[in-house]
Design a protein around this motif. Structure first.
Motif, short mmCIF file in Angstrom:
data_model
loop_
_atom_site.label_atom_id
_atom_site.label_comp_id
_atom_site.label_asym_id
_atom_site.label_seq_id
_atom_site.Cartn_x
_atom_site.Cartn_y
_atom_site.Cartn_z
N SER A 128 -11.86 0.26 11.87
CA SER A 128 -11.83 0.04 13.32
C SER A 128 -11.37 -1.37 13.65
CB SER A 128 -13.23 0.28 13.91
OG SER A 128 -14.13 -0.69 13.37
N GLY A 129 -11.66 -2.31 12.74
CA GLY A 129 -11.22 -3.69 12.97
C GLY A 129 -9.71 -3.80 13.09
N LEU A 130 -9.00 -2.91 12.40
CA LEU A 130 -7.53 -2.98 12.43
C LEU A 130 -7.01 -2.66 13.82
CD1 LEU A 130 -6.76 -1.15 9.07
CD2 LEU A 130 -6.75 -3.60 9.49
N ASP A 131 -7.68 -1.68 14.47
CA ASP A 131 -7.20 -1.26 15.79
C ASP A 131 -7.35 -2.37 16.81
OD1 ASP A 131 -6.47 1.39 15.12
OD2 ASP A 131 -8.60 1.85 14.94
N GLY A 132 -8.37 -3.21 16.62
CA GLY A 132 -8.59 -4.26 17.62
C GLY A 132 -7.81 -5.53 17.35
N SER A 133 -7.21 -5.64 16.20
CA SER A 133 -6.57 -6.91 15.84
C SER A 133 -5.27 -7.15 16.60
CB SER A 133 -6.27 -6.92 14.34
OG SER A 133 -5.39 -7.97 14.05
N PRO A 134 -5.09 -8.35 17.12
CA PRO A 134 -3.82 -8.65 17.81
C PRO A 134 -2.65 -8.76 16.82
CG PRO A 134 -5.16 -10.62 17.65
CD PRO A 134 -6.00 -9.50 17.12
N TYR A 135 -2.97 -8.92 15.58
CA TYR A 135 -1.91 -9.12 14.60
C TYR A 135 -1.35 -7.81 14.09
CZ TYR A 135 -4.53 -13.49 14.55
OH TYR A 135 -5.18 -14.62 14.92
N ILE A 136 -2.18 -6.77 14.25
CA ILE A 136 -1.85 -5.52 13.58
C ILE A 136 -1.68 -4.41 14.59
CG2 ILE A 136 -2.80 -3.75 12.02
CD1 ILE A 136 -4.22 -6.21 10.63
N ASP A 137 -0.71 -3.57 14.34
CA ASP A 137 -0.50 -2.39 15.16
C ASP A 137 -0.74 -1.19 14.24
OD1 ASP A 137 0.20 -0.76 17.15
OD2 ASP A 137 2.25 -1.50 17.40
N ALA A 138 -1.92 -0.64 14.32
CA ALA A 138 -2.28 0.41 13.35
C ALA A 138 -1.60 1.73 13.70
CB ALA A 138 -3.79 0.59 13.31
N ILE A 139 -1.01 2.36 12.69
CA ILE A 139 -0.40 3.68 12.87
C ILE A 139 -1.20 4.63 11.98
CG2 ILE A 139 1.70 5.05 12.68
CD1 ILE A 139 3.22 2.34 12.53
N HIS A 140 -1.93 5.56 12.59
CA HIS A 140 -2.75 6.46 11.79
C HIS A 140 -1.92 7.63 11.31
CE1 HIS A 140 -6.61 4.48 12.57
NE2 HIS A 140 -6.02 4.11 13.70
N VAL A 141 -1.89 7.81 10.02
CA VAL A 141 -1.17 8.97 9.45
C VAL A 141 -2.14 9.75 8.58
CG1 VAL A 141 1.12 7.95 9.53
CG2 VAL A 141 -0.31 7.57 7.54
N ASP A 142 -1.76 10.99 8.32
CA ASP A 142 -2.70 11.86 7.63
C ASP A 142 -2.61 11.75 6.12
OD1 ASP A 142 -3.77 12.80 9.93
OD2 ASP A 142 -2.23 14.34 10.18
N ALA A 143 -1.39 11.61 5.64
CA ALA A 143 -1.23 11.68 4.19
C ALA A 143 -0.59 10.40 3.66
CB ALA A 143 -0.38 12.88 3.81
N MET A 144 -0.94 10.11 2.44
CA MET A 144 -0.39 8.92 1.80
C MET A 144 1.14 8.99 1.74
SD MET A 144 -1.43 6.10 0.65
CE MET A 144 -0.72 4.76 -0.25
N ALA A 145 1.67 10.22 1.52
CA ALA A 145 3.13 10.35 1.39
C ALA A 145 3.83 9.90 2.69
CB ALA A 145 3.48 11.79 1.08
N ASP A 146 3.19 10.23 3.83
CA ASP A 146 3.78 9.82 5.11
C ASP A 146 3.79 8.30 5.23
OD1 ASP A 146 4.11 12.42 5.81
OD2 ASP A 146 2.17 12.54 6.87
N ALA A 147 2.69 7.72 4.80
CA ALA A 147 2.58 6.27 4.89
C ALA A 147 3.64 5.60 4.02
CB ALA A 147 1.18 5.84 4.45
N GLU A 148 3.81 6.15 2.82
CA GLU A 148 4.80 5.56 1.92
C GLU A 148 6.20 5.67 2.49
OE1 GLU A 148 4.27 7.27 -1.94
OE2 GLU A 148 2.38 6.18 -2.27
N ARG A 149 6.45 6.79 3.14
CA ARG A 149 7.77 6.96 3.75
C ARG A 149 7.98 5.91 4.85
NH1 ARG A 149 9.16 9.32 8.10
NH2 ARG A 149 7.11 10.27 8.37
N LEU A 150 6.93 5.68 5.65
CA LEU A 150 7.05 4.69 6.71
C LEU A 150 7.40 3.32 6.15
CD1 LEU A 150 4.10 5.55 9.14
CD2 LEU A 150 6.54 5.86 9.51
N VAL A 151 6.77 2.97 5.04
CA VAL A 151 7.05 1.65 4.45
C VAL A 151 8.48 1.59 3.93
CG1 VAL A 151 6.46 0.06 2.59
CG2 VAL A 151 4.65 1.18 3.91
N ARG A 152 8.87 2.66 3.26
CA ARG A 152 10.24 2.66 2.72
C ARG A 152 11.28 2.56 3.82
NH1 ARG A 152 9.65 3.52 -2.61
NH2 ARG A 152 8.01 4.99 -3.06
N GLU A 153 10.98 3.16 4.96
CA GLU A 153 11.95 3.10 6.05
C GLU A 153 11.74 1.89 6.95
OE1 GLU A 153 11.61 6.85 7.97
OE2 GLU A 153 12.51 7.94 6.28
#
Lengths: 375, 373, 590
Positions: free
Chosen positions: A72-97
């Motif tokens: 929950s701390g991530l959602d409130g941080s001004p430094y971070i824009d949290a993107i909630h994804v369901d699966a690790m594979a999706d997250a990895e794709r986001l980083v690669r792109e």
């Protein structure tokens, strides 16, 4: 007294000549007056080491209350824009792109292991942008730590307390990188004026053959030097005032030292950089090479080796020695201290002496390049 | 096709001449080779936020076993170097002022007692904020050590200690110098490419050879190409040098395709040369060419992500960076070298560069012809 | 106070330089020279004789390697500043500040020399009048034509009356009228201010006006004396030959100059040929060489003696005559022989309000040598640049080799060779690299390039490996010529090709030009050496943008009046001044 009157008259004539030549070329004024303004705006508004709204993919594989609280701390941080994804594979794709710069993964066994005191959160960073990655790591750790602290506070007395760090940042309470980039900019601007505007002055006269005619007049070499220096000192003074005003009124950087002292110290450094440009110009006698050398010898080191953004403490000794040869290295910490710390007289005395020594050596060396000899 | 052969013959003569003019003098050769080598070596070491042995001072007012253990952890971490052990907090200021220490820790007298009581035990930490980035780095190091200290000292069943397992892709140790090293592959070369291109015409103007060139049957387009190719070659050569030092000396990985890397550099150098030639067509003499070049170089460098990330910039400046080929060249270099990206990953990096080319090269040709009359 | 008798005493002066081959050579070799106060001394000699080096040693800008230099009582090695405070010096390439105006340049030098305000206004006014530049005081020096810059440099040097005036080739690129005025100023200064002047010059008529003449060659003083003493050396060796009617004088001149074992020198002059025989060659042997030309002795001139001295000196290089065939165009431009190679109709060029070239028309036939003459700023360079396609015309028609310059500029360009005023070459490239580049730029193939480069290098006796920067001026000019001829163009444009070149090199240059013309190359040339107009088939005189006269040298001389006795220099001055007077009258009437 006759000699004095002669000198004055010759100097006046030469200064008038240099000023006219300076003013007649638009490119001089563009670089001398407009570029500092552009740089001020870029540095003040554009450059920042402070990460804002960095996209971070959050993967909650453990859907427990505790896991949600941790992130929950991530959602409130001004430094971070949290993107909630369901699966690790999706997250990895986001980083690669490059849609996300980091992944925070709460593994499925998180709450189970938390009971055993060995809970772990995985953070994956894109290391191809190390500057962002390094900063982000701290922010993520901070956000998670704070969240855990809150949780612990709500359930006290379950064990020994922890050490907490109460941090105070001197000179820059808000830890705003603009505060040190803007004083550094003043150094960069002064170096730039010296490197660019003066580095062609003597070389051009050699290439166009104007020095031969000038030499066979009663003119003395140091008079030529002084006349070339003065108009650019004026331009530089205008730039110093511009930078100080921008720092104060536009970027609200504190100026804790005396304005007069800052101005005088800046003028001293300005003289050193102008002389360095003139020395290169007189030594090389070739505009093409002089322009490149002055850029390499003054401007680039002033940006990279002076302690402007990169700390000099841990340089390997050969690089450290090179950094100490750069005049900007002896002005950068002084100026940052005068801005953010206030008047520090010992530092002022030491660095001013070093700069005066530089100025004297360069002045004499440049005068020698103007010795009236063609051989 | 004889027309094509004639065209090529004339251009190749011009390219050969330009290259010879660039490398003929020993001093000119040195100027093309030495700067990228020296700068890569120097800045590779200098341009890092990673500070080994953060110099720090400590005021231990507690002198307990717990404070002793915390300090032992600091000293044993390899990250901190104790410069002074002070008796009173009042002695801290001069050390920080002089820059002798970057960080000062005061351990209050009740540190161990609070830990024992299960209360938060504050440590007073002072950081030198004259470089807030370095200070932030040192603060983060300290936090991670204190974190470890807490975890190991917390009793079983504690909920405060969550271990953060960090992994960094592409750059396992997150060495911050990698940022500059990869940035310089495109950035260093750009400065000289722009300068060589911008000065090439004005130098001929000043030396009076330009007229001689113009009375030959060479067309403005041919002259432009003849001036562009050597500058591009200079840029590719310098990029290669920086790249070689990166991999051989600083041991950066090279995960991507060399072909894609050079293709990207070629596209970048061409767009940079387009800017340089447009400047050269505007400038009347060498001084103007050089000054205009710098007027352009500075913003290009600052808005490229070489030193500070583009994503930290305000929105309107981020949009402005689309006109900056260097930004996309850097992105491309980092992705190809570190991430091993393929053509489909970096295809978008080419678009803004192509845009710059499409604008600057015809502009240079037009200015060229326009200026002649 | 310095000794009144000697202003300059040079003893055993030797100065070494690194030669192009890396070995040191003696630019000055044990030179002795004394200049009396209040006199006018000339230094003459071919390029590389050491004139400029000697001047620079006198100013203290160069250190002597051996020997001593005393100027105005000061040692040049130990007290250069004391000398520089009291002399004025005009280097060969006077460094004007191009971004400053004419007035600002003059004021700068007046200030530096400490000329008081009241004296200055007078002096600068006089200089502006004399150089005919009063109209241009507000113009940046960079916008002046080449000859005007030279005159401004001279004016800057003469803003004060120094104790010693050093002028290094002050009249290079200066038109005859300004040259006459310049010498009037010098005479005046010497008469009124009792100053001493040392001037190096390539004009023998200028040397003739001096009190003493030093002939330098290869770093040594070859001869010295008054002009009369030197001239006497050529006594009995000088003749005039008149070619049979219908034969151009330059054909006869070429034949004579190609026989160096019997002939020292030959130049066309007023339709005749003036020549000097070798002292060893008896008069009787000349008949065979002269053929059906009539010839008779004439009185000797300083130039005759100068050529004699140089030819007799072992160190003088002997340029071989150029074989025209090797340089001739491979094909003609596709024009029939009768059609003019260059056709100019109603050519106009304006810069804003200023009309640089006003309605000009002329034709140049194939194989013709066409001279374009005129005072500085008359519009010659503008006309020239339009002909080469470097500058578009405001209106009018221009056809070169049958191509209209408006529509077929690229094709017209491949038909012309161009030698720019300052021999613009790539200085850090070698001779061969320069030539190969231009061959490529004109689209010559690999084999063709090799063949042509070899041919022109042989013709102009160029050393392939030397850097263009290290070549003496005469050889730079040859290289520029070689580059202009690399693609065997049917038309050759030469913009002041002999400016600053010594008489020896000029002879060789004109020898190759006349051969080229005979081989069918059309040559358009500008020059300020009026005697060179004698080589031309036809000349045009331009002033203030208008064409004053077009015709053969003889026609021009006749139009100038004064009978057949005046030389080209006088004819030129007369025609320009008549036209200016008529113009002034016309304006007064209107």
């Amino acid at each position: 007294m006759m000699a004095g009157a002669d000198t004055t008259r010759r100097l006046t004539a030469l200064i008038r000549k240099e000023t006219r030549q300076m003013l007649r070329d638009r490119s001089n004024l563009m670089v001398g007056l407009l570029l500092p303004i552009v740089l001020n705006l870029l540095f003040g508004y554009g450059l920042s080491f402070d990460v804002r709204n960095a996209p971070v993919a959050v993967v909650l594989e453990d859907r427990s209350q505790m896991a949600r609280e941790v992130t929950s701390g991530l959602d409130g941080s001004p430094y971070i824009d949290a993107i909630h994804v369901d699966a690790m594979a999706d997250a990895e794709r986001l980083v690669r792109e490059h849609e996300a710069v980091a992944i925070v993964r709460v593994p499925s066994d998180f709450s189970r292991r938390a009971g055993a005191g060995s809970a772990a959160v995985q953070v994956i960073l894109n290391g191809s942008d190390t500057t962002t990655a390094n900063a982000l790591e701290g922010y993520i750790a901070g956000a998670i730590g704070t969240a855990m602290q809150h949780r612990a506070d709500r359930a006290p007395g379950t064990g020994r307390g922890g050490a907490t760090v109460i941090q105070r940042i001197w000179f820059n309470e808000a830890s705003d990188s603009t505060w040190y980039l803007v004083p550094g900019l003043l150094v960069i601007v002064i170096t730039l004026i010296g490197a660019l505007l003066t580095s062609l002055l003597i070389a051009r006269e050699w290439e166009r053959g104007t020095l031969e005619s000038l030499f066979v007049t009663p003119v003395r070499p140091h008079e030529i030097l002084i006349a070339k220096l003065l108009p650019y000192l004026v331009i530089g003074a205008i730039d110093i005032v511009t930078c100080l005003a921008a720092a104060r009124f536009l970027f609200h950087v504190p100026i804790r030292g005396s304005l007069i002292v800052i101005f005088l110290a800046a003028m001293l450094y300005l003289a050193v950089s102008l002389l360095l440009g003139l020395f290169i110009s007189g030594k090389v006698r070739n505009q093409f090479e002089a322009s490149q050398i002055s850029l390499l010898a003054s401007f680039m080191p002033a940006t990279m080796l002076s302690g402007f953004v990169f700390d000099l403490r841990n340089l390997p000794w050969p690089v450290w020695i090179v950094s100490q040869l750069v005049p900007a290295t002896h002005f950068m910490p002084l100026l940052k201290t005068l801005f953010l710390g206030g008047n520090n007289w010992t530092m002022l005395a030491r660095d001013s002496l070093i700069l005066i020594a530089y100025g004297a050596v360069l002045g004499i060396a440049t005068t020698r390049t103007l010795a009236k000899r063609l051989d | 096709m004889p027309a094509f052969r004639l065209f090529w013959r004339q251009i190749s003569a011009l390219i050969r001449k330009e290259l010879m003019a660039l490398i003929k003098d020993p001093s000119a050769r040195v100027l093309l080779l030495a700067p990228p080598i020296m700068q890569t070596m120097l800045f590779g070491y200098a341009a890092t936020f990673d500070i080994a042995d953060v110099p720090y001072a400590v005021v231990d007012l507690d002198r307990s076993a717990a404070s002793g253990e915390l300090l032992a952890r600091l000293d044993g971490s390899g990250l901190f170097q104790r410069e002074a052990t002070l008796a009173s907090p009042s002695q801290i200021a001069p050390l920080v002022d002089r820059g002798d220490v970057l960080l000062a820790i005061t351990i209050p007298p009740d540190f161990a007692a609070k830990l024992e009581a299960g209360q938060p035990a504050p440590l007073q930490v002072i950081l030198d904020g004259r470089n807030s980035t370095t200070a932030g780095m040192a603060g983060a190091y300290l936090a991670s050590i204190v974190n470890g200290f807490n975890r190991d000292n917390a009793g079983s069943g504690a909920t405060g200690g969550v271990e953060i397992v960090r992994r960094a892709w592409f750059s396992p140790n997150l060495e911050s110098r990698w940022n500059i090293l990869t940035g310089m592959v495109a950035g260093l070369a750009m400065i000289q490419v722009l300068m060589v291109a911008a000065l090439s015409v004005s130098r001929e103007r000043e030396q009076g050879t330009f007229d001689q060139l113009l009375v030959t049957p060479l067309t403005p387009a041919q002259i432009l190409i003849g001036k562009a190719v050597p500058s591009i070659l200079v840029g590719l050569m310098q990029s290669t040098l920086v790249m070689a030092i990166n991999t051989l000396w600083f041991h950066l990985p090279f995960n991507g395709s060399l072909v894609l890397f050079y293709f990207g550099m070629l596209s970048f150098m061409t767009s940079a040369v387009g800017i340089g030639l447009a400047i050269s067509a505007i400038a009347l003499n060498m001084q103007q060419a050089m000054l205009y070049t710098f007027f352009v170089v500075m913003p290009l460098m600052l808005l490229s992500g070489l030193i500070t990330p583009v994503s930290n910039m305000p929105e309107f400046l981020q949009i402005a960076t689309y006109a900056n080929p260097l930004r996309f060249a850097m992105d491309l270099v980092r992705r190809v070298i570190l991430e091993g990206a393929g053509l489909s990953d970096v295809a978008w990096d080419f678009v803004p560069q192509l845009g710059v080319m499409v604008v600057t090269l015809p502009l240079a040709a037009w200015l060229f012809r326009h200026r002649l009359s | 106070m310095t000794s009144p008798s000697a202003t300059v005493i040079v003893e055993g002066l030797t100065r070494l330089f690194d030669g192009p081959d890396g070995k040191p050579f003696r630019a000055l070799d044990a030179v002795d020279l004394t200049v009396r106060a209040g006199t006018l001394t000339a230094l003459v000699g071919p390029d590389g004789a050491g004139k400029t080096t000697l001047m620079r040693c006198l100013t203290g800008l160069l250190r002597p390697d051996e020997g001593s230099v005393r100027v105005l009582g000061h040692d040049a090695l130990r007290e250069p500043q004391a000398i520089q405070d009291r002399i004025s010096y005009m280097p060969q390439r006077f460094g004007l500040y191009e971004d400053l105006t004419v007035q600002e340049n003059l004021d700068l030098y007046a200030d530096l020399h400490g000329v008081p305000q009241d004296v200055r206004r007078d002096r600068i006014g006089r200089m502006l009048d004399l150089t005919d530049m009063a109209r241009f005081t507000a113009r940046p020096a960079g916008k002046l034509s080449g000859g005007m810059k030279q005159k401004l440099g001279l004016a800057c040097t003469l803003v004060r009356s120094p104790d010693l005036l050093l002028l290094d080739e002050p009249s290079v690129g200066v038109d005859p009228i300004s040259r006459r005025d310049l010498w009037a100023i010098l005479a005046d200064l010497i008469a009124h201010d009792n100053l001493s002047v040392i001037v190096s010059t390539a004009y023998m008529d200028e040397a003739e006006r001096c009190d003493d003449v030093f002939v330098l060659n290869g770093g040594r003083v070859l001869a010295q004396g008054t002009p009369a003493e030197l001239t006497r050396q050529a006594q009995g060796l000088t003749y005039t030959a008149t070619p049979p009617p219908g034969t151009p004088a330059r054909f006869l001149q070429a034949r004579l100059i190609d026989a160096p074992e019997r002939i020292i020198d030959a130049v066309p002059r007023g339709g005749d040929v003036w020549f000097v025989r070798q002292p060893e060659a008896p008069e009787a042997e000349l008949g065979a060489l002269l053929g059906d030309a009539a010839w008779h002795p004439r009185s000797e001139a300083l130039e005759d003696a100068f050529m004699l001295l140089l030819r007799q000196d072992q160190r003088t290089p002997h340029p071989a005559p150029v074989e025209a065939e090797a340089l001739a165009p491979t094909g003609n431009s596709g024009q029939t022989d009768d059609a003019p190679e260059i056709r100019v109709r109603d050519l106009v060029r304006r810069f804003g309000d200023f009309t640089a070239v006003a309605s000009t028309s002329f034709d140049v036939r194939r194989g013709e040598i066409f001279g374009l003459l005129g005072p500085n700023g008359a519009g010659k360079t503008t006309t020239f640049r339009m002909l080469c396609g470097l500058l578009p015309a405001t209106s009018g028609t221009l056809e070169v080799a049958g191509h209209n310059l408006r529509t077929g500029r690229a094709r017209a360009r491949s038909a012309i060779g161009y030698v720019a005023q300052k021999f613009a070459l790539y200085e850090n490239l070698t001779v061969r690299e320069n030539l190969e580049f231009f061959a490529g730029a004109y689209g010559l193939g690999f084999l063709e390039t090799r063949r042509r480069v070899r041919a022109v290098m042989a013709q102009f006796e160029l050393e392939p490996g030397l850097l263009a920067r290290t070549l003496p001026l005469g050889y730079k000019q040859r290289l520029a010529m070689a580059a202009g001829l690399i693609h065997s163009p049917p038309i050759l444009f030469l913009d002041e090709p002999t400016s600053g070149i010594d008489p020896l090199a000029r002879r060789a240059f004109w020898r190759s030009i006349t051969s080229l013309a005979r081989a069918g190359v059309t040559v358009i040339v500008t020059t300020h050496f009026m005697e060179e107009a004698e080589y031309c088939d036809r000349i045009a005189i331009q002033d203030a943008g208008r064409m004053l006269i077009v015709g053969t040298p003889r026609e021009v001389r006749d139009a100038a009046g004064g009978g057949g006795d005046i030389d080209m220099n006088q004819a030129f001055i007369a025609i320009v001044e008549q036209a200016r007077a008529a113009e002034a009258q016309g304006q007064a009437a209107a």
